[in-house]
Design a protein around this motif. Structure first.
Motif, PDB file in Angstrom:
ATOM      1  N   UNK A 342       5.732   0.984  14.937  1.00 24.61           N
ATOM      2  CA  UNK A 342       5.038   0.251  13.872  1.00 24.61           C
ATOM      3  C   UNK A 342       3.761   0.996  13.489  1.00 24.61           C
ATOM      4  N   UNK A 343       3.919   2.091  12.744  1.00 20.73           N
ATOM      5  CA  UNK A 343       2.784   2.969  12.494  1.00 20.73           C
ATOM      6  C   UNK A 343       1.643   2.268  11.776  1.00 20.73           C
ATOM      7  N   UNK A 344       1.948   1.530  10.729  1.00 23.01           N
ATOM      8  CA  UNK A 344       0.887   0.912   9.938  1.00 23.01           C
ATOM      9  C   UNK A 344       0.031  -0.022  10.795  1.00 23.01           C
ATOM     10  N   UNK A 345       0.678  -0.804  11.657  1.00 25.05           N
ATOM     11  CA  UNK A 345      -0.057  -1.718  12.536  1.00 25.05           C
ATOM     12  C   UNK A 345      -0.870  -0.929  13.560  1.00 25.05           C
ATOM     13  N   UNK A 346      -0.259   0.108  14.147  1.00 26.91           N
ATOM     14  CA  UNK A 346      -0.938   0.927  15.147  1.00 26.91           C
ATOM     15  C   UNK A 346      -2.114   1.672  14.525  1.00 26.91           C
ATOM     16  N   UNK A 347      -1.931   2.210  13.324  1.00 26.82           N
ATOM     17  CA  UNK A 347      -2.991   2.954  12.655  1.00 26.82           C
ATOM     18  C   UNK A 347      -4.188   2.056  12.361  1.00 26.82           C
ATOM     19  N   UNK A 348      -3.922   0.813  11.973  1.00 28.71           N
ATOM     20  CA  UNK A 348      -5.011  -0.132  11.725  1.00 28.71           C
ATOM     21  C   UNK A 348      -5.768  -0.427  13.017  1.00 28.71           C
ATOM     22  N   UNK A 349      -5.030  -0.583  14.106  1.00 21.92           N
ATOM     23  CA  UNK A 349      -5.663  -0.892  15.388  1.00 21.92           C
ATOM     24  C   UNK A 349      -6.462   0.293  15.928  1.00 21.92           C
ATOM     25  N   UNK A 350      -5.940   1.500  15.733  1.00 20.84           N
ATOM     26  CA  UNK A 350      -6.571   2.674  16.330  1.00 20.84           C
ATOM     27  C   UNK A 350      -7.643   3.306  15.461  1.00 20.84           C
ATOM     28  N   UNK A 351      -7.435   3.323  14.150  1.00 21.47           N
ATOM     29  CA  UNK A 351      -8.363   4.051  13.263  1.00 21.47           C
ATOM     30  C   UNK A 351      -8.896   3.213  12.121  1.00 21.47           C
ATOM     31  N   UNK A 352      -8.541   1.931  12.067  1.00 26.57           N
ATOM     32  CA  UNK A 352      -8.924   1.139  10.907  1.00 26.57           C
ATOM     33  C   UNK A 352      -8.197   1.593   9.659  1.00 26.57           C
ATOM     34  N   UNK A 353      -7.006   2.173   9.850  1.00 28.32           N
ATOM     35  CA  UNK A 353      -6.170   2.709   8.758  1.00 28.32           C
ATOM     36  C   UNK A 353      -6.854   3.850   8.014  1.00 28.32           C
ATOM     37  N   UNK A 354      -7.796   4.505   8.674  1.00 26.96           N
ATOM     38  CA  UNK A 354      -8.533   5.584   8.014  1.00 26.96           C
ATOM     39  C   UNK A 354      -7.797   6.912   8.025  1.00 26.96           C
ATOM     40  N   UNK A 355      -6.793   7.060   8.896  1.00 27.03           N
ATOM     41  CA  UNK A 355      -6.108   8.333   9.011  1.00 27.03           C
ATOM     42  C   UNK A 355      -4.735   8.263   8.347  1.00 27.03           C
ATOM     43  N   UNK A 356      -4.418   9.204   7.466  1.00 27.39           N
ATOM     44  CA  UNK A 356      -3.069   9.228   6.883  1.00 27.39           C
ATOM     45  C   UNK A 356      -2.047   9.687   7.901  1.00 27.39           C
ATOM     46  N   UNK A 357      -0.788   9.267   7.716  1.00 21.55           N
ATOM     47  CA  UNK A 357       0.264   9.658   8.646  1.00 21.55           C
ATOM     48  C   UNK A 357       0.758  11.062   8.334  1.00 21.55           C
ATOM     49  N   UNK A 358       1.112  11.794   9.356  1.00 24.18           N
ATOM     50  CA  UNK A 358       1.799  13.072   9.175  1.00 24.18           C
ATOM     51  C   UNK A 358       3.153  12.774   8.544  1.00 24.18           C
ATOM     52  N   UNK A 359       3.465  13.433   7.449  1.00 25.63           N
ATOM     53  CA  UNK A 359       4.731  13.178   6.757  1.00 25.63           C
ATOM     54  C   UNK A 359       5.774  14.254   6.993  1.00 25.63           C
ATOM     55  N   UNK A 360       5.336  15.432   7.440  1.00 20.09           N
ATOM     56  CA  UNK A 360       6.253  16.511   7.796  1.00 20.09           C
ATOM     57  C   UNK A 360       5.463  17.552   8.565  1.00 20.09           C
ATOM     58  N   UNK A 361       6.139  18.545   9.083  1.00 24.75           N
ATOM     59  CA  UNK A 361       5.497  19.532   9.944  1.00 24.75           C
ATOM     60  C   UNK A 361       4.486  20.401   9.187  1.00 24.75           C
ATOM     61  N   UNK A 362       4.758  20.684   7.926  1.00 26.90           N
ATOM     62  CA  UNK A 362       3.864  21.533   7.139  1.00 26.90           C
ATOM     63  C   UNK A 362       3.144  20.749   6.046  1.00 26.90           C
ATOM     64  N   UNK A 363       3.044  19.425   6.205  1.00 21.46           N
ATOM     65  CA  UNK A 363       2.318  18.635   5.213  1.00 21.46           C
ATOM     66  C   UNK A 363       0.858  19.080   5.161  1.00 21.46           C
ATOM     67  N   UNK A 566       6.032  10.721  14.410  1.00 23.75           N
ATOM     68  CA  UNK A 566       4.707  11.215  14.011  1.00 23.75           C
ATOM     69  C   UNK A 566       3.652  10.109  14.038  1.00 23.75           C
ATOM     70  N   UNK A 567       2.426  10.498  14.373  1.00 24.77           N
ATOM     71  CA  UNK A 567       1.298   9.586  14.226  1.00 24.77           C
ATOM     72  C   UNK A 567       0.397  10.124  13.119  1.00 24.77           C
ATOM     73  N   UNK A 568      -0.910   9.939  13.224  1.00 20.68           N
ATOM     74  CA  UNK A 568      -1.794  10.306  12.122  1.00 20.68           C
ATOM     75  C   UNK A 568      -2.210  11.768  12.198  1.00 20.68           C
ATOM     76  N   UNK A 569      -2.652  12.270  11.057  1.00 18.71           N
ATOM     77  CA  UNK A 569      -3.053  13.663  10.966  1.00 18.71           C
ATOM     78  C   UNK A 569      -4.558  13.760  10.772  1.00 18.71           C
ATOM     79  N   UNK A 570      -5.070  14.942  11.022  1.00 15.31           N
ATOM     80  CA  UNK A 570      -6.494  15.207  10.854  1.00 15.31           C
ATOM     81  C   UNK A 570      -6.650  16.332   9.828  1.00 15.31           C
ATOM     82  N   UNK A 571      -6.837  15.951   8.571  1.00 10.53           N
ATOM     83  CA  UNK A 571      -7.037  16.940   7.517  1.00 10.53           C
ATOM     84  C   UNK A 571      -8.489  17.371   7.431  1.00 10.53           C
TER      85      UNK A 571
END
Length: 605
Positions: A342-363, A566-571
């Protein structure tokens, strides 16, 4: 932040294309080499564009690490070594610029020369090159290092060595590599292997006894002091042979001490930063960055925070499923496991939904796949393997999206459908196959990773909703390395950083050869002719269009393979640090990457 970086960020794709279009490297001796085209810096360059050539020398930087170590030799398989060591001990023939997709400039070598098609490469050593004990770096040291690392060293070196037809001395200070395969990248990789002192290892079993050796280096930093499991101190060598000789070193390694401190968990490491024991901290948790940096050293101005952009690929971060386990050999099962997460729920809990999800290996890069149907050259690369490709590789694939609620009902329903298609149904509250065997597996975590543990806790709750009750096992760093080296896990944390110039390392990450070799990087255990073919195309493409198409096609096969959740990415990079620690305003396109901190930082009150 210098606006030059943002110009580089906008033009990263164009810069890469321009380098590739420029043509093949000259066959004349040169000060540098680029994967495509010519090096951006001229032969008489003074310093790299992202350093401060006038930086003062002195001060120290202290970095906190979670875990432990029992060896300081990163060149062998044996032992648990701090990951930073191999970037600072064991100087190479050439050094990589962080402001070009893949360009090398001379370090131990004063020049490089290649054959017309890069079927061979020659390096001429600088006469001044010395190890830290004052002895010269010789052709004999170079040849011994390559042969020994390639046959007895860490598996990361074996792939290159297998492509070497011959290695010989062809001049007083010149070495020639001749290759047995068509791979333009090999000429560059030949310049990036560490050169060790042969005499230090005479009479020792390199692979078995090397973990007790602190390698003698020709690098600007030397290991000055250490206590196993607690700290390592690297000191600037004032007698380093390259000061004032090697332009690549101008403005680098300005800090007198680079110290690595080790802690049992992330909480202890963060507390050490708050109290000043540690002086720099990369923050990957946005919620903590926003809410927990109000401690005295920060509010008093002793510390500061820096947000740093980059234009490199996102890479892949998440939780990998080991397809060596028949349970995860079915793509439908892996698809269901991703739907349950449940990425959206986890991302909200962990980062406040501030981090976008990795969508592919070379995104986050010009090499990233499009998510619709494959077209053009990408489609042409994939079509010969259509019968063996995972669903979505050609038709188009995107990760499932949830509604953000804890129940995640739509994705749970989709997961149950996929499980059923793969032969798994809920029976008396537990997911089982037709024989009544439960869907059981183990999630392996490394001790001290509280963020991963928190994510897995939420994931386990979601898995229980579909009748799966996994075992979560946490082990110390030595056990973790031993188990992942032997692929003794079902699911574990996974991180692969990727560059703007993917090449031979892709074979190590997900190539078929060596998939069962202990200590390899292919944790997912994938064996795919299509993946191998796309990597081949990356390494042999002479045209810009083919290079991009091969990268995008590889990205499609890996992403549609559903090997990693995948979880969130750090751009961007978030670094908090002592306010007396400084870095140049001009950021390289690779951003915060090995070769940047502590390499180009300095201390000034």
């Amino acid at each position: 932040m210098d606006p030059q970086f943002f110009s580089s960020l906008r033009n990263a794709a164009a810069a890469l294309a321009a380098l590739m279009i420029a043509g093949t490297a000259s066959a004349e001796p040169s000060h540098g080499i680029a994967m495509y085209g010519d090096p951006a810096m001229p032969p008489d360059f003074v310093a790299l564009p992202y350093v401060n050539p006038d930086a003062p020398v002195g001060g120290r930087i202290v970095e906190g690490n979670v875990g432990s170590f029992d060896s300081l030799n990163p060149f062998i398989r044996k032992g648990n070594v701090p990951w930073q060591i191999r970037f600072h001990v064991g100087e190479t023939l050439m050094g990589r610029s962080l402001d070009e997709p893949f360009t090398l400039y001379g370090l131990l070598a004063e020049s490089i020369e290649t054959g017309p098609n890069r079927e061979w490469v020659e390096f001429t050593l600088r006469p001044e090159a010395r190890f830290s004990d004052g002895s010269p770096v010789t052709v004999e040291d170079v040849i011994w290092s390559y042969e020994t690392l390639g046959t007895e060293g860490h598996p990361r070196y074996a792939g290159f060595w297998a492509a070497v037809e011959s290695l010989e001395q062809v001049g007083e200070r010149t070495i020639r590599f001749t290759f047995n395969t068509d791979n333009r990248e090999l000429a560059l990789l030949a310049g990036m292997r560490p050169i060790l002192q042969k005499a230090q290892f005479e009479g020792l079993d390199f692979a078995e006894e090397g973990d007790q050796v602190v390698p003698i280096s020709s690098s600007p930093y030397i290991i000055d002091n250490f206590e196993p499991g607690r700290f390592v101190s690297l000191r600037r060598n004032p007698d380093y042979w390259g000061w004032g000789i090697v332009p690549f070193r101008t403005g680098t390694y300005n800090l007198d001490e680079y110290r690595l401190e080790f802690f049992g968990d992330e909480t202890a490491a963060f507390e050490a930063f708050k109290t000043g024991i540690v002086t720099t901290n990369r923050e990957f948790n946005v919620a903590r960055w926003e809410s927990q940096y109000d401690f005295p050293k920060m509010t008093d101005g002793d510390y500061t925070r820096s947000v740093l952009p980059h234009s490199r690929p996102s890479g892949m971060t998440g939780f990998v499923m080991n397809t060596r386990n028949p349970l995860f050999d079915d793509w439908r099962v892996r698809d269901a496991m991703i739907h349950v997460f449940n990425f959206e729920f986890i991302n909200e809990a962990m980062t406040g939904s501030a981090q976008p999800r990795i969508t592919s290996y070379f995104s986050n890069s010009p090499l990233g796949m499009a998510h619709g149907p494959a077209e053009g050259r990408v489609l042409e690369f994939l079509e010969p393997y259509a019968g063996d490709l995972p669903p979505g590789a050609i038709e188009g694939y995107s990760l499932p999206e949830g509604d953000g609620s804890e129940r995640n009902r739509a994705n749970i329903g989709a997961a149950l459908d996929m499980f059923e298609a793969a032969g798994w149904t809920v029976q008396e509250g537990e997911l089982k196959n037709a024989d009544g065997a439960p869907f059981g597996f183990e999630i392996l975590l490394e001790q001290g990773s509280s963020e991963n543990a928190a994510i897995i806790d939420m994931y386990v709750q979601s898995l229980e909703r579909v009748g799966i009750f996994p075992t979560v096992t946490t082990v110390d760093s030595a056990q973790y390395k031993e188990r992942t080296d032997s692929y003794d896990f079902d699911m574990t944390y996974f991180r692969r950083g990727l560059s703007l110039s993917p090449g031979t390392e892709q074979y190590l990450y997900w190539g078929s050869e060596g998939v069962d070799t202990p200590g390899g990087r292919n944790l997912m255990g994938v064996e795919s002719p299509a993946i191998d073919a796309m990597i081949d195309a990356l390494l042999t493409s002479a045209e810009t269009e083919d290079f991009y198409a091969a990268a995008k096609a590889l990205d499609r096969v890996l992403t549609a393979g559903r090997y990693v959740i995948p979880i969130y990415q750090w751009n961007i990079s978030r670094i908090a640090h002592d306010a007396n620690l400084h870095y140049p305003e001009t950021m390289p396109i690779f951003g915060d990457w090995p070769g940047w901190q502590p390499d180009v930082w300095w201390y000034e009150e």
